[in-house]
Motif scaffolding. Structure first.
Motif, short mmCIF file in Angstrom:
data_model
loop_
_atom_site.label_atom_id
_atom_site.label_comp_id
_atom_site.label_asym_id
_atom_site.label_seq_id
_atom_site.Cartn_x
_atom_site.Cartn_y
_atom_site.Cartn_z
N ALA A 1 -5.54 11.99 -14.73
CA ALA A 1 -6.91 11.50 -14.95
C ALA A 1 -7.90 12.55 -14.48
CB ALA A 1 -7.12 10.20 -14.17
N PRO A 2 -8.46 13.30 -15.42
CA PRO A 2 -9.42 14.33 -15.01
C PRO A 2 -10.79 13.75 -14.68
CG PRO A 2 -9.18 14.32 -17.38
CD PRO A 2 -8.27 13.26 -16.87
N GLY A 3 -10.81 12.57 -14.08
CA GLY A 3 -12.08 11.91 -13.74
C GLY A 3 -12.00 10.44 -14.09
N ASN A 4 -13.13 9.78 -13.99
CA ASN A 4 -13.19 8.33 -14.22
C ASN A 4 -13.45 7.97 -15.68
OD1 ASN A 4 -12.81 7.40 -11.54
ND2 ASN A 4 -14.87 8.13 -11.05
N PRO A 5 -12.94 6.83 -16.15
CA PRO A 5 -12.03 5.93 -15.44
C PRO A 5 -10.62 6.51 -15.38
CG PRO A 5 -12.51 5.07 -17.64
CD PRO A 5 -13.33 6.30 -17.48
N ILE A 6 -9.80 5.95 -14.48
CA ILE A 6 -8.48 6.54 -14.28
C ILE A 6 -7.61 6.33 -15.53
CG2 ILE A 6 -6.37 6.45 -12.86
CD1 ILE A 6 -8.23 5.53 -10.53
N LEU A 7 -7.57 5.11 -16.03
CA LEU A 7 -6.88 4.86 -17.31
C LEU A 7 -7.98 4.76 -18.36
CD1 LEU A 7 -4.38 2.06 -16.16
CD2 LEU A 7 -3.99 4.53 -16.27
N ALA A 8 -8.02 5.72 -19.26
CA ALA A 8 -9.22 5.84 -20.11
C ALA A 8 -8.95 5.74 -21.60
CB ALA A 8 -9.91 7.18 -19.83
N ASP A 9 -7.65 5.71 -21.99
CA ASP A 9 -7.40 5.80 -23.44
C ASP A 9 -7.41 4.46 -24.15
OD1 ASP A 9 -5.06 4.65 -22.63
OD2 ASP A 9 -3.76 6.35 -23.15
N GLY A 10 -7.68 3.37 -23.42
CA GLY A 10 -7.79 2.06 -24.05
C GLY A 10 -6.45 1.36 -24.25
N GLU A 11 -5.33 2.01 -23.81
CA GLU A 11 -4.03 1.33 -23.95
C GLU A 11 -3.92 0.21 -22.90
OE1 GLU A 11 -0.59 3.79 -23.48
OE2 GLU A 11 0.78 2.11 -23.90
N TYR A 12 -4.27 0.55 -21.66
CA TYR A 12 -4.29 -0.44 -20.58
C TYR A 12 -5.69 -0.46 -20.00
CZ TYR A 12 0.83 -0.36 -20.33
OH TYR A 12 2.16 -0.47 -20.61
N TYR A 13 -6.35 -1.61 -20.07
CA TYR A 13 -7.59 -1.74 -19.30
C TYR A 13 -7.21 -2.20 -17.90
CZ TYR A 13 -9.77 -1.16 -23.79
OH TYR A 13 -10.15 -0.64 -25.00
N SER A 14 -8.03 -1.85 -16.91
CA SER A 14 -7.71 -2.15 -15.52
C SER A 14 -8.99 -2.63 -14.85
CB SER A 14 -7.16 -0.90 -14.83
OG SER A 14 -8.06 0.18 -15.00
N THR A 15 -8.88 -3.61 -13.97
CA THR A 15 -10.11 -4.25 -13.50
C THR A 15 -9.98 -4.74 -12.06
OG1 THR A 15 -11.61 -6.05 -13.99
CG2 THR A 15 -9.34 -6.43 -14.49
N ASP A 16 -11.11 -5.09 -11.46
CA ASP A 16 -11.15 -5.69 -10.12
C ASP A 16 -10.30 -4.90 -9.11
OD1 ASP A 16 -12.70 -7.78 -11.16
OD2 ASP A 16 -10.92 -8.95 -11.70
N PRO A 17 -10.61 -3.63 -8.89
CA PRO A 17 -9.73 -2.82 -8.04
C PRO A 17 -9.74 -3.23 -6.57
CG PRO A 17 -11.79 -1.66 -8.50
CD PRO A 17 -11.79 -2.91 -9.34
N ALA A 18 -8.56 -3.20 -5.97
CA ALA A 18 -8.43 -3.49 -4.54
C ALA A 18 -7.54 -2.39 -3.94
CB ALA A 18 -7.81 -4.86 -4.35
N PRO A 19 -8.15 -1.33 -3.39
CA PRO A 19 -7.34 -0.23 -2.86
C PRO A 19 -6.74 -0.55 -1.49
CG PRO A 19 -9.70 0.28 -2.69
CD PRO A 19 -9.59 -1.08 -3.32
N PHE A 20 -5.61 0.05 -1.20
CA PHE A 20 -5.00 -0.08 0.12
C PHE A 20 -4.09 1.13 0.33
CE2 PHE A 20 -0.71 -1.44 -1.26
CZ PHE A 20 -0.98 -1.87 -2.57
N VAL A 21 -3.76 1.38 1.60
CA VAL A 21 -2.90 2.53 1.90
C VAL A 21 -1.54 2.00 2.32
CG1 VAL A 21 -2.62 4.54 3.42
CG2 VAL A 21 -4.89 3.92 2.55
N PHE A 22 -0.49 2.57 1.75
CA PHE A 22 0.87 2.15 2.08
C PHE A 22 1.79 3.34 1.91
CE2 PHE A 22 5.05 0.53 0.81
CZ PHE A 22 5.33 -0.29 1.88
N ASP A 23 2.61 3.60 2.92
CA ASP A 23 3.61 4.65 2.82
C ASP A 23 2.98 6.02 2.52
OD1 ASP A 23 6.17 5.34 3.07
OD2 ASP A 23 6.80 4.85 1.02
N GLY A 24 1.84 6.29 3.13
CA GLY A 24 1.19 7.60 2.97
C GLY A 24 0.54 7.82 1.62
N LYS A 25 0.42 6.77 0.83
CA LYS A 25 -0.20 6.89 -0.50
C LYS A 25 -1.39 5.95 -0.61
CE LYS A 25 3.45 9.13 -2.44
NZ LYS A 25 4.60 8.36 -2.83
N LEU A 26 -2.31 6.29 -1.50
CA LEU A 26 -3.40 5.39 -1.82
C LEU A 26 -2.98 4.58 -3.05
CD1 LEU A 26 -6.38 4.49 -1.32
CD2 LEU A 26 -7.02 6.16 -3.07
N TRP A 27 -3.02 3.27 -2.91
CA TRP A 27 -2.65 2.37 -4.00
C TRP A 27 -3.89 1.58 -4.43
CZ3 TRP A 27 2.57 1.62 -5.60
CH2 TRP A 27 3.52 2.30 -4.83
#
Ligand code: FUB
Length: 524
Positions: A34-60
């Motif tokens: 993803a060279p910028g926003n939105p992360i999923l941009a091609d319209g195959e999967y829309y994604s909504t209501d983000p809730a970030p959290f950190v787990f196992d050294g990664k950002l989810w």
């Protein structure tokens, strides 16, 4: 996120931007670049209501999935999905589609309506997923309820942690009449757990037992967060509690949004987890989707602010897509203030030359202040929609509509124009005296330096709604152009009028520009 990239990296990514880079990760996710926003941009999967959290050294990022067909104005949301990265600035993400569906996780839930949830690490080290879903067997007026699922990995498998039913609904833990969605949970440094939730201006909070799901003590009602609409996000930084939320305090002087159905992200602070809450300001101006939804996580020394927009291919208010930008604080203030987030976008293709110079003008109308269900900037936002929502147009319906109204563009400097296209909205047939109908007549006037002069067209001004109506005319040079609209009706009552888009055309196409920010002086 493009502001995290160096110039050469951005250039490299720009050339790759049109190539979908999806492969397979070791654990079954899809690799996404993803060279910028939105992360999923091609319209195959829309994604909504983000809730970030950190787990196992990664950002989810936990996200819902919008699946509304084009033109359908409804939240068709069958499942939740995840995005994962080791470095948001790299643009390298792993996408896990369909990690959970309401009826698969909760026996008592029906299919669909996988609304905004949040995953947090519990006191026992396991992951707890707070999920708003619809109860299938309930006589509640509003069957939305909050369930809790548990897993050892973000990708699941997720199991109902409270199989007897939701922990919050219109029936439990106490009877209520609100819509019980949009949960947000904080595990405090002292091991105490707090849950807030709510929408449609109703915000509730309660402490939870260490089991992460049993309400403890009284439920608090928060009414001090100015313009609270929905999507609360509870977090803590340096001893201060922050509540971010989607707000829509509409009106001409609102620092949030002039139109209802649009939302900014605002925030308040509190000295303790259950308040008292004090409104502090705006974090994010309204985005391209009508809803807005915040989520924040601290990761490797940065605060990442996740939200959604309608910026993906084919996007819209019910086809939203997750974006992430950095969030910073002003520690010179007490409590530390959240700085306004600057939303960034992935590089797009060079814009096509156009004859439409309306987006370079500022729009005005005779019905100031514009009713809050309308939005004057919709006139020249380059978008005309088959199924618009109220704020996606200018309008004047007020229940007592005038016989005529005007809309006007003002440019910084005189422009030469020889054509125009207008798209009227109507929910009533032509000739109606009620609702919103196509105007009985419309006509263009330009400021000739001393007065408004009529623009004569070789053919009559066409009528109708739901499509562009075109006129062309001999070139005129002007700084201000007006469309005067005559309402339909029987002379006693007039219909309201609505315009979704109004284009003004120059003789030759050129590179598109943008409107100046400072208010344009009237032509007089
Ligand atoms: O996605 C459905 C609803 O839209 C969420 O629950 C709200 O926060 C808004 O984003």
């Amino acid at each position: 996120m493009t502001r995290f990239l160096t110039g050469s990296a951005a250039a490299l990514m720009l050339s790759a931007a049109t190539i979908a880079c999806a492969g397979q990760s070791d654990d079954g996710g899809r690799k996404v670049h993803a060279p910028g926003n939105p992360i999923l941009a091609d319209g195959e999967y829309y994604s909504t209501d983000p809730a970030p959290f950190v787990f196992d050294g990664k950002l989810w990022i936990l996200a819902g999935r919008d699946e509304a067909p084009e033109g359908v104005n409804d939240f068709i949301m069958p499942e939740w999905q995840l995005l994962e990265t080791s470095d948001p600035a790299s643009g390298e993400w792993v996408h896990y589609p369909a990690i959970a569906r309401p009826h698969d996780v909760f026996d008592w839930a029906e299919k669909g309506r996988a609304y905004a949830g949040q995953i947090v690490k519990g006191l026992d080290g396991r992951l707890y997923f707070y999920a708003p879903v619809m109860e299938k067997d309930s006589d509640a007026k509003d069957r939305f309820a909050i369930g809790v699922a548990v897993a050892d990995s973000p990708t699941g498998p997720w199991h109902d942690a409270h199989p007897s039913g939701p922990i919050i609904s219109q029936r439990v833990p106490v009877a209520n009449t609100i819509q019980n969605i949009d949960p947000t949970v904080l595990v405090d440094d002292d091991g105490r757990v707090y849950l807030y939730w709510g929408t449609f201006g109703q915000l509730r909070g309660v402490e939870l037992e260490p089991d992460m799901m049993t309400p403890k003590g009284d439920i608090v009602t928060v009414d001090s967060l100015t313009g609270f609409f929905e999507a609360p996000w509870l977090m803590k930084r340096k001893g201060t509690y922050y509540m971010l939320y989607a707000g829509n305090k509409a009106g001409p002087d609102s620092e949030c949004t002039p139109a209802v159905y649009h939302a900014c992200i605002a925030y308040g602070t509190a000295p303790s987890p259950l308040g008292p809450w004090t409104y502090r300001g705006v974090v994010l101006k309204p985005v391209s989707s009508t809803t807005s939804h915040p989520g924040v996580a601290e990761f490797k020394g940065h605060y990442y602010f996740a939200y959604h927009t309608a910026d993906a291919k084919g996007g819209g208010p019910f086809r939203r897509s997750v974006a992430v930008d950095e969030m910073t604080f002003d520690d010179s203030r007490t409590p530390a203030a959240i700085n306004l987030v600057t939303p960034t976008k992935r590089p797009g293709p060079a814009p096509e030359p156009t004859r439409n110079i309306a987006p370079e003008a500022q729009a005005f109308a005779s019905n100031q202040p514009i009713p809050v269900q309308y939005w004057i900037k919709a006139l020249n936002d380059r978008k005309a929609r088959k199924a618009p929502l109220p704020p996606e147009m200018w309008g004047n319906w007020s229940g007592d509509n005038p016989a005529s109204e005007w809309i006007e563009y003002r440019w910084e400097k005189p422009v030469t124009v020889n054509g125009s296209r207008i798209w009227f909205f109507a929910d009533q047939p032509a000739g109606s005296g009620i609702g919103v109908a196509p105007p009985a007549q419309w006509q263009l006037f330009y400021w000739d330096g001393s007065d408004w002069a009529e623009i004569l067209t070789p053919d009559a001004y066409p009528g109708g709604s739901g499509t562009f109506l075109d006129v062309s005319f001999p070139p005129v040079k002007t700084r201000c152009l007006r469309a005067v609209l005559t309402a339909s009706g029987d002379g006693k009552s007039h219909a309201g009028m609505g315009v979704e888009e109004w284009e003004v055309l120059t003789p030759e196409a050129k590179k598109p520009g943008t409107a100046p920010v400072t208010p344009m002086a009237p032509c007089e």
